[in-house]
Write a protein that holds these residues in place. Structure first.
Motif, mmCIF file in Angstrom:
data_model
loop_
_atom_site.group_PDB
_atom_site.id
_atom_site.type_symbol
_atom_site.label_atom_id
_atom_site.label_comp_id
_atom_site.label_asym_id
_atom_site.label_seq_id
_atom_site.Cartn_x
_atom_site.Cartn_y
_atom_site.Cartn_z
ATOM 1 N N LYS A 311 0.822 -1.207 0.000
ATOM 2 C CA LYS A 311 0.000 0.000 0.000
ATOM 3 C C LYS A 311 0.858 1.260 0.000
ATOM 4 O O LYS A 311 0.606 2.200 -0.758
ATOM 5 C CB LYS A 311 -0.931 -0.018 1.215
ATOM 6 C CG LYS A 311 -1.887 1.161 1.288
ATOM 7 C CD LYS A 311 -2.818 1.025 2.492
ATOM 8 C CE LYS A 311 -3.786 2.202 2.567
ATOM 9 N NZ LYS A 311 -4.706 2.069 3.741
ATOM 10 N N GLU A 312 1.895 1.272 0.835
ATOM 11 C CA GLU A 312 2.775 2.432 0.909
ATOM 12 C C GLU A 312 3.577 2.595 -0.379
ATOM 13 O O GLU A 312 3.797 3.710 -0.852
ATOM 14 C CB GLU A 312 3.718 2.296 2.107
ATOM 15 C CG GLU A 312 4.744 3.405 2.262
ATOM 16 C CD GLU A 312 4.133 4.779 2.536
ATOM 17 O OE1 GLU A 312 4.878 5.773 2.477
ATOM 18 O OE2 GLU A 312 2.907 4.853 2.796
ATOM 19 N N PHE A 313 4.003 1.478 -0.956
ATOM 20 C CA PHE A 313 4.745 1.542 -2.212
ATOM 21 C C PHE A 313 3.894 2.159 -3.310
ATOM 22 O O PHE A 313 4.361 3.010 -4.077
ATOM 23 C CB PHE A 313 5.213 0.146 -2.630
ATOM 24 C CG PHE A 313 5.852 0.110 -3.983
ATOM 25 C CD1 PHE A 313 7.139 0.593 -4.181
ATOM 26 C CD2 PHE A 313 5.159 -0.396 -5.083
ATOM 27 C CE1 PHE A 313 7.738 0.574 -5.438
ATOM 28 C CE2 PHE A 313 5.738 -0.419 -6.334
ATOM 29 C CZ PHE A 313 7.039 0.065 -6.516
ATOM 30 N N ASP A 314 2.643 1.730 -3.411
ATOM 31 C CA ASP A 314 1.753 2.295 -4.431
ATOM 32 C C ASP A 314 1.546 3.793 -4.207
ATOM 33 O O ASP A 314 1.473 4.577 -5.172
ATOM 34 C CB ASP A 314 0.408 1.562 -4.424
ATOM 35 C CG ASP A 314 0.507 0.144 -4.968
ATOM 36 O OD1 ASP A 314 1.481 -0.118 -5.718
ATOM 37 O OD2 ASP A 314 -0.347 -0.693 -4.647
ATOM 38 N N ARG A 315 1.459 4.197 -2.946
ATOM 39 C CA ARG A 315 1.297 5.620 -2.656
ATOM 40 C C ARG A 315 2.531 6.405 -3.093
ATOM 41 O O ARG A 315 2.414 7.468 -3.737
ATOM 42 C CB ARG A 315 1.064 5.820 -1.151
ATOM 43 C CG ARG A 315 0.737 7.265 -0.750
ATOM 44 C CD ARG A 315 0.693 7.433 0.750
ATOM 45 N NE ARG A 315 2.019 7.380 1.339
ATOM 46 C CZ ARG A 315 2.878 8.411 1.366
ATOM 47 N NH1 ARG A 315 2.519 9.578 0.828
ATOM 48 N NH2 ARG A 315 4.053 8.286 1.934
ATOM 49 N N LEU A 316 3.713 5.888 -2.784
ATOM 50 C CA LEU A 316 4.950 6.554 -3.182
ATOM 51 C C LEU A 316 5.083 6.597 -4.704
ATOM 52 O O LEU A 316 5.559 7.583 -5.278
ATOM 53 C CB LEU A 316 6.154 5.830 -2.575
ATOM 54 C CG LEU A 316 6.281 5.884 -1.051
ATOM 55 C CD1 LEU A 316 7.393 4.959 -0.579
ATOM 56 C CD2 LEU A 316 6.548 7.317 -0.594
ATOM 57 N N LEU A 317 4.642 5.529 -5.333
ATOM 58 C CA LEU A 317 4.731 5.476 -6.794
ATOM 59 C C LEU A 317 3.833 6.528 -7.446
ATOM 60 O O LEU A 317 4.229 7.184 -8.417
ATOM 61 C CB LEU A 317 4.337 4.060 -7.270
ATOM 62 C CG LEU A 317 4.586 3.728 -8.745
ATOM 63 C CD1 LEU A 317 6.080 3.776 -9.055
ATOM 64 C CD2 LEU A 317 4.032 2.350 -9.058
#
Length: 324
Positions: A311-317
């Motif tokens: 979830k955090e990775f998708d947000r950063l992306l």
């Protein structure tokens, strides 16, 4: 594999040869039946939910289990474990993995060992997990556990460190101090040279004591040198991520290295974040590298890309894509 100082415990007819125990009887259930009926230990195991193939496997590996008394041996231990919070699923695993535990004397063996572990700070809430990972710990001789505790203190472990180490890696109690721990300490001191750094490494990653020097550690170190890292960089990698010493070159490290080289990312980044080698190549590394390749690589680090949740990775992306 561990040098187990905690031998299997049988009861009653433990001296009966396996060849006579597993003779065919009745419908071909090798030793499971007697005079046409399942033996009491087998009946009880089946009543707990174990399948017939599982019970057969137990009898083949530990024939003494056939002669365990459900009333005197197995049931009291099962009830005690359930009272500790051991789930039925974990109980089934213990039966399949270490059925000899149920041949121990509850009052003279298991309880005293558990009380000793509790006296050195191992909380009872940890016991179900310890039983799942290494149930034979509770059948170990107290002297052997004390030797391991004494060794851990000698290499800088505090009482809290010892508690955490044994709770997370209970199999450590099965190793020989002379044949396993002391050679490991010598080997690590040769690599790192600073005793304080070695002790810090062991406190952060106590499972390192159980690694194979010839099977894993030496091949890993040779591989890191072969792909171009100097000794200083190798030491930095080991200190930052000692778990790399327990990985296999052929199945863990080389495939991830080969992929990494193809990405064009700098080799030096792996010195900064060697934890890269601990992630799944197919589940995490490849998918995230593929997504990051479409954004600005310069704003990403290996740690930022790999350590975050999905979830955090998708947000950063998404944030990176907005900046494009």
């Amino acid at each position: 594999m561990a040098d187990e100082k905690c031998p299997p415990t049988g009861v009653g007819s433990s001296n009966v040869k396996s060849s006579s125990i597993v003779k065919r009887d009745g419908a071909g259930d090798r030793g499971l039946t007697f005079n046409g009926n399942f033996r009491p230990s087998i009946t009880y195991a089946l009543s707990l939910g174990l399948s017939l193939p599982e019970v057969q496997s137990i009898a083949n590996k530990y024939p003494s289990f056939l002669f365990y008394s459900p009333e005197r041996k197995i049931k009291p231990i099962v009830n005690y474990f359930l009272a500790l919070g051991v789930t039925k699923a974990i109980m089934m695993k213990i039966f399949v993995k270490r059925p000899q535990v149920f041949g121990c004397n509850l009052e003279e063996k298991l309880k005293p060992t558990m009380l000793y572990l509790e006296s050195i700070g191992v909380d009872r809430s940890r016991w179900p997990g310890m039983l799942e990972r290494y149930p034979i710990i509770f059948t170990c001789e107290r002297d052997q556990i004390q030797k391991v505790v004494k060794f851990l203190h000698s290499v800088g472990f505090s009482a809290t460190d010892v508690r955490r180490a044994l709770s997370r890696f209970p199999h450590l109690v099965s190793y020989s101090i002379e044949q396993k721990f002391e050679p490991m300490l010598v080997f690590l001191n040769r690599i790192i040279s600073c005793r304080a750094d070695v002790e810090a490494l062991l406190r952060s990653s106590p499972q390192t004591l159980g690694y194979s020097i010839d099977g894993n550690m030496k091949p890993i170190l040779r591989f890191l040198i072969e792909i171009g890292y100097n000794e200083t960089e190798v030491v930095s990698i080991v200190k930052s991520y000692p778990e790399i010493l327990g990985l296999a070159v052929s199945t863990d490290v080389r495939p991830k290295w080969n992929y990494y080289v193809g990405t064009g990312w700098p080799k030096s980044d792996l010195v900064i974040y060697p934890q890269y080698f601990g992630y799944s190549l197919e589940v995490t590394i490849k998918p995230r590298f593929d997504k990051v390749s479409n954004s600005k690589q310069g704003s990403w680090t290996l740690k930022k890309m790999l350590s975050s949740s999905d979830k955090e990775f998708d947000r950063l992306l998404r944030l990176e894509m907005v900046r494009l």
